[in-house]
Design a protein around this motif. Structure first.
Motif, PDB file in Angstrom:
ATOM      1  N   VAL A  47       0.853  -1.195   0.000  1.00 43.39           N
ATOM      2  CA  VAL A  47       0.000   0.000   0.000  1.00 43.39           C
ATOM      3  C   VAL A  47       0.883   1.238   0.000  1.00 43.39           C
ATOM      4  O   VAL A  47       1.904   1.268   0.698  1.00 43.39           O
ATOM      5  N   ALA A  48       0.488   2.247  -0.779  1.00 47.30           N
ATOM      6  CA  ALA A  48       1.255   3.503  -0.790  1.00 47.30           C
ATOM      7  C   ALA A  48       1.246   4.119   0.602  1.00 47.30           C
ATOM      8  O   ALA A  48       0.199   4.185   1.245  1.00 47.30           O
ATOM      9  N   GLY A  49       2.384   4.542   1.071  1.00 40.60           N
ATOM     10  CA  GLY A  49       2.490   5.121   2.409  1.00 40.60           C
ATOM     11  C   GLY A  49       2.844   4.104   3.473  1.00 40.60           C
ATOM     12  O   GLY A  49       3.079   4.479   4.618  1.00 40.60           O
ATOM     13  N   ALA A  50       2.888   2.812   3.103  1.00 40.65           N
ATOM     14  CA  ALA A  50       3.206   1.777   4.097  1.00 40.65           C
ATOM     15  C   ALA A  50       4.680   1.877   4.503  1.00 40.65           C
ATOM     16  O   ALA A  50       5.535   2.134   3.662  1.00 40.65           O
ATOM     17  N   PRO A  51       4.973   1.682   5.800  1.00 37.32           N
ATOM     18  CA  PRO A  51       6.354   1.804   6.261  1.00 37.32           C
ATOM     19  C   PRO A  51       7.153   0.517   6.032  1.00 37.32           C
ATOM     20  O   PRO A  51       6.614  -0.578   6.166  1.00 37.32           O
ATOM     21  N   VAL A  52       8.423   0.676   5.703  1.00 37.81           N
ATOM     22  CA  VAL A  52       9.351  -0.463   5.623  1.00 37.81           C
ATOM     23  C   VAL A  52      10.058  -0.536   6.964  1.00 37.81           C
ATOM     24  O   VAL A  52      10.652   0.445   7.411  1.00 37.81           O
ATOM     25  N   LEU A  53       9.957  -1.684   7.621  1.00 41.93           N
ATOM     26  CA  LEU A  53      10.396  -1.796   9.010  1.00 41.93           C
ATOM     27  C   LEU A  53      11.502  -2.821   9.187  1.00 41.93           C
ATOM     28  O   LEU A  53      11.528  -3.853   8.509  1.00 41.93           O
ATOM     29  N   ASP A  54      12.380  -2.496  10.133  1.00 43.81           N
ATOM     30  CA  ASP A  54      13.306  -3.480  10.660  1.00 43.81           C
ATOM     31  C   ASP A  54      12.919  -3.615  12.130  1.00 43.81           C
ATOM     32  O   ASP A  54      13.254  -2.761  12.935  1.00 43.81           O
ATOM     33  N   GLY A  55      12.193  -4.654  12.478  1.00 45.09           N
ATOM     34  CA  GLY A  55      11.609  -4.731  13.814  1.00 45.09           C
ATOM     35  C   GLY A  55      10.543  -3.666  13.936  1.00 45.09           C
ATOM     36  O   GLY A  55       9.618  -3.621  13.132  1.00 45.09           O
ATOM     37  N   ASP A  56      10.682  -2.756  14.911  1.00 40.15           N
ATOM     38  CA  ASP A  56       9.749  -1.647  15.063  1.00 40.15           C
ATOM     39  C   ASP A  56      10.353  -0.345  14.543  1.00 40.15           C
ATOM     40  O   ASP A  56       9.835   0.724  14.790  1.00 40.15           O
ATOM     41  N   ALA A  88       6.977  -2.414  -4.721  1.00 41.63           N
ATOM     42  CA  ALA A  88       6.786  -0.984  -4.427  1.00 41.63           C
ATOM     43  C   ALA A  88       8.117  -0.269  -4.563  1.00 41.63           C
ATOM     44  O   ALA A  88       9.174  -0.858  -4.343  1.00 41.63           O
ATOM     45  N   VAL A  89       8.043   1.002  -4.938  1.00 40.96           N
ATOM     46  CA  VAL A  89       9.232   1.862  -4.899  1.00 40.96           C
ATOM     47  C   VAL A  89       9.292   2.462  -3.500  1.00 40.96           C
ATOM     48  O   VAL A  89       8.296   2.990  -3.002  1.00 40.96           O
ATOM     49  N   VAL A  90      10.449   2.329  -2.862  1.00 41.34           N
ATOM     50  CA  VAL A  90      10.589   2.768  -1.464  1.00 41.34           C
ATOM     51  C   VAL A  90      11.524   3.974  -1.397  1.00 41.34           C
ATOM     52  O   VAL A  90      12.600   3.960  -1.995  1.00 41.34           O
ATOM     53  N   THR A  91      11.073   4.994  -0.688  1.00 46.20           N
ATOM     54  CA  THR A  91      11.914   6.176  -0.435  1.00 46.20           C
ATOM     55  C   THR A  91      12.501   6.055   0.956  1.00 46.20           C
ATOM     56  O   THR A  91      11.778   5.796   1.915  1.00 46.20           O
ATOM     57  N   GLU A  92      13.802   6.238   1.041  1.00 45.19           N
ATOM     58  CA  GLU A  92      14.483   6.113   2.332  1.00 45.19           C
ATOM     59  C   GLU A  92      14.078   7.247   3.262  1.00 45.19           C
ATOM     60  O   GLU A  92      13.944   8.393   2.820  1.00 45.19           O
ATOM     61  N   PHE A  93      13.894   6.935   4.540  1.00 49.41           N
ATOM     62  CA  PHE A  93      13.621   7.989   5.522  1.00 49.41           C
ATOM     63  C   PHE A  93      14.854   8.894   5.629  1.00 49.41           C
ATOM     64  O   PHE A  93      15.978   8.411   5.636  1.00 49.41           O
ATOM     65  N   VAL A 152       9.620   4.433   3.318  1.00 53.04           N
ATOM     66  CA  VAL A 152       8.176   4.482   3.061  1.00 53.04           C
ATOM     67  C   VAL A 152       7.924   4.094   1.600  1.00 53.04           C
ATOM     68  O   VAL A 152       8.640   4.548   0.709  1.00 53.04           O
ATOM     69  N   CYS A 153       6.898   3.242   1.386  1.00 49.75           N
ATOM     70  CA  CYS A 153       6.520   2.868   0.016  1.00 49.75           C
ATOM     71  C   CYS A 153       5.841   4.075  -0.639  1.00 49.75           C
ATOM     72  O   CYS A 153       4.869   4.604  -0.094  1.00 49.75           O
ATOM     73  N   LEU A 184      13.695  -7.581   5.570  1.00 48.74           N
ATOM     74  CA  LEU A 184      12.858  -6.488   6.063  1.00 48.74           C
ATOM     75  C   LEU A 184      11.381  -6.800   5.826  1.00 48.74           C
ATOM     76  O   LEU A 184      11.043  -7.764   5.134  1.00 48.74           O
ATOM     77  N   ALA A 185      10.513  -5.981   6.414  1.00 42.69           N
ATOM     78  CA  ALA A 185       9.069  -6.205   6.267  1.00 42.69           C
ATOM     79  C   ALA A 185       8.372  -4.879   6.001  1.00 42.69           C
ATOM     80  O   ALA A 185       8.810  -3.829   6.458  1.00 42.69           O
ATOM     81  N   VAL A 186       7.278  -4.954   5.247  1.00 41.88           N
ATOM     82  CA  VAL A 186       6.425  -3.790   5.051  1.00 41.88           C
ATOM     83  C   VAL A 186       5.183  -3.994   5.899  1.00 41.88           C
ATOM     84  O   VAL A 186       4.573  -5.075   5.876  1.00 41.88           O
TER      85      VAL A 186
END
Lengths: 441, 165
Positions: free
Chosen positions: A310-319, A333-338, A324-325, A432-434
């Protein structure tokens, strides 16, 4: 000639960002298709270390801090009844671009006995709508909060009996209602009990509170809840004195910074289950070189299952939030780095042990990244704030799939306007997980 | 039509190639400017909107800025440079050498302006004087190469003239 015609259409599209966004969303999967083939050729990365343990511990502490922020002080608590702190999932704006609605992480039908008023700290934020989010919305069925500036097309706006404290004089009573679309602040004072005294209000800055009108036909509202600060709009004469034309109210809290609110009940409620379920979709991340200075993009592909991101979904390592997708398609998804340079982020600064500020104090801030060097990102605040010297930094929710409480890293203040955040950033990884939110039906 | 369809899939790879070159070279070779030169001097008018739109979509997804702003940032230089073909020989290397630094300077600035109008934040590379000198030397041969590689070679004016002549 066809090119000029297309440019004219593009110029019109510039003024319709929502339509442009819909077109982009429809086309993005096709654009990403050749990129999937490209990243499949990328080598498998070495295993990276995970930040799960430290992130989880900080995140739990942060949620406690969030709940404490949302609850009112002891003096108000006794008059308000029993409360539940509920997370804010999404914010909605009206067609004029004014943010006027919050979506809570709870189903509306799970709050049958809730009272109307919704608060944050000692302030009134808005009113719980009897209607849930509509069926054609991805968040259908969840509870809505109509902020004080909310205007419905079908009924009169909710007016709040209020008063302004005027030093030693008797308070000035009035009704507070949504202001017009051209006004700078979302609330306006109407039906003043003493217009002559109101005309003497040359300067704003006074605090407005609910007055608790007896037998209010719109429902009982406790007295003493903060509404905001009075702002006077008017003509300025030669002597510098302002003749008020309109009395407006600037709300106590910017609704964009609210991560949780308090909903009130006459009797102690059973805590309802969350209205959404967070699912973690394992993804494989590969970097895409792009001609944008100081920004890195990644292509996330779903590794194991058939799942839509989903657009806006966070890419997480743990918590811990790493990215962000931005553009999504079936299983990628294309992910933009925080921390991409220049981008602005709403963050929550949760102070650590410090001589100036009590441990656990949390402040909502807005900052943009100005420099990045490996795992060190330097941010600049958009407005100066008194911050502790060290803090844990978390996300402030702005999209349905980016819930508050996602840990970003440990921060250290550098100056009045700048701070440094330790954030590992993204690298090619397979572990990693989304986080995708699903509304429970 | 098939060539345009193929270009839709090639355009994202051109953007990635642009990023790949930007990371590895000490000076910048702007492939968007190369594309603009090809589109202005080599491609048929009827194919231009779709070809520019495909690259605008790819750049919007990968670089941000919004598709309308990306389209205008590419299409405006194309539209302004295209009439030069009436005055000069479009294959003249002198024309291309003069056009190259102008495109390298204009495309990022146009993107900043149009993205600003639509409210998108977009980061664009700073163009140094050395980038303009490099553009004079590198852009014309790269444009020549891009125009002769499929799928854009199928859409070129040269090919149509050859078939009609």
């Amino acid at each position: 000639m066809p090119l000029w015609a297309a440019m004219l259409c593009a110029l019109l599209l510039l003024t319709q960002p929502n339509l442009a966004r819909r077109i982009e969303t429809a086309i993005a999967p096709w654009v990403c298709l050749p990129l999937r083939g490209l990243v499949a050729l990328a080598p498998v990365p070495a295993a990276a270390t995970s930040a799960i343990a430290s992130g989880r511990e900080s995140s739990a502490s942060h949620r406690v801090a969030l709940a404490r922020d949302a609850e009112p002080g002891a003096n108000l608590r006794s008059s308000l009844g029993d409360s539940l702190v509920l997370a804010v999932l999404d914010r909605r704006s009206n067609r004029n671009g004014f943010l006027d609605e919050l979506i809570l992480d709870v189903r509306r039908d799970a709050l049958p006995h809730a009272m109307g008023h919704v608060t944050f700290g000692d302030s009134l934020v808005g009113f719980l709508s009897p209607r849930a989010v509509e069926a054609d919305d991805p968040l259908a069925g969840l509870a809505r909060v109509e902020l004080l500036g909310y205007r419905s097309r079908y009924r009169m706006p909710r007016r709040v009996p209020a008063q302004i404290v005027m030093g030693d004089e008797a308070p000035l009573a009035m009704l507070v209602e949504p202001s017009g679309s051209i006004d700078r602040w979302p609330l306006r004072c109407a039906l003043l009990d003493d217009p002559y005294r109101a005309a003497q209000l040359a300067a704003g800055g006074q605090s407005a509170y609910t007055s608790g009108l007896r037998e209010d036909p719109l429902g009982v509202l406790p007295a003493g809840l903060g509404l905001g600060t009075l702002r006077v709009f008017g003509y300025r004469n030669e002597g510098g004195r302002v003749l008020p034309i309109d009395l407006l109210i600037e709300p106590s809290h910017d609704p964009r910074t609210l991560d949780a609110v308090c909903v009130w009940f006459a009797t102690a409620p059973d805590a309802p289950a969350a209205g959404t379920r967070a699912r973690r979709v394992p993804v494989r991340l590969r970097r895409l070189p792009v001609p944008v200075p100081n920004a890195r993009r990644f292509l996330a592909t779903v590794a194991t299952e058939r799942a839509a991101l989903v657009a806006g979904a966070p890419v997480l390592d743990g918590d811990r939030l790493l990215g962000v997708c931005t553009e999504v398609g079936e299983r990628f998804a294309v992910v933009t780095e925080f921390g991409s340079l220049g981008e602005s982020w709403h963050l929550r600064w949760w102070a650590r042990a410090d001589s100036e500020q009590q441990e656990g104090a949390s402040v909502a801030i807005r900052a943009h990244a100005i420099a990045r060097d490996r795992d060190r990102v330097v941010f600049e605040l958009e407005s100066p704030l008194e911050l502790s010297s060290q803090a844990e930094v978390f996300t402030c929710a702005r999209s349905p799939s980016l819930p508050a409480g996602l840990w970003l890293g440990t921060a250290r203040r550098l100056s009045a306007l700048q701070f440094e955040l330790r954030h590992p950033g993204l690298v090619d990884r397979d572990d990693l997980a989304v986080r995708v939110l699903e509304v429970l039906r | 039509m098939i060539a345009v369809f193929v270009w839709i899939f090639v355009a994202p790879l051109l953007v990635v190639a642009d990023g790949w070159l930007a990371e590895r070279l000490p000076w910048r070779i702007d492939l968007a400017a190369v594309f603009v030169m090809v589109a202005a001097l080599e491609l048929r008018s009827r194919s231009l909107p779709m070809v520019v739109l495909a690259l605008a979509f790819a750049r919007s997804v990968l670089c941000g800025g919004g598709v309308a702003a990306q389209f205008l940032a590419l299409a405006l230089p194309v539209a302004l440079a295209r009439p030069l073909r009436v005055v000069f020989d479009e294959h003249a290397w002198v024309l291309r050498a003069f056009l190259a630094p102008a495109l390298v300077a204009v495309v990022p600035r146009a993107l900043e302006i149009f993205a600003g109008i639509s409210g998108h934040a977009v980061a664009t590379p700073r163009v140094e004087f050395v980038d303009l000198i490099v553009a004079v030397v590198t852009l014309p041969p790269m444009a020549w190469l891009l125009a002769r590689l499929p799928p854009l070679s199928v859409l070129s004016l040269r090919r149509r003239r050859r078939r009609s002549g």
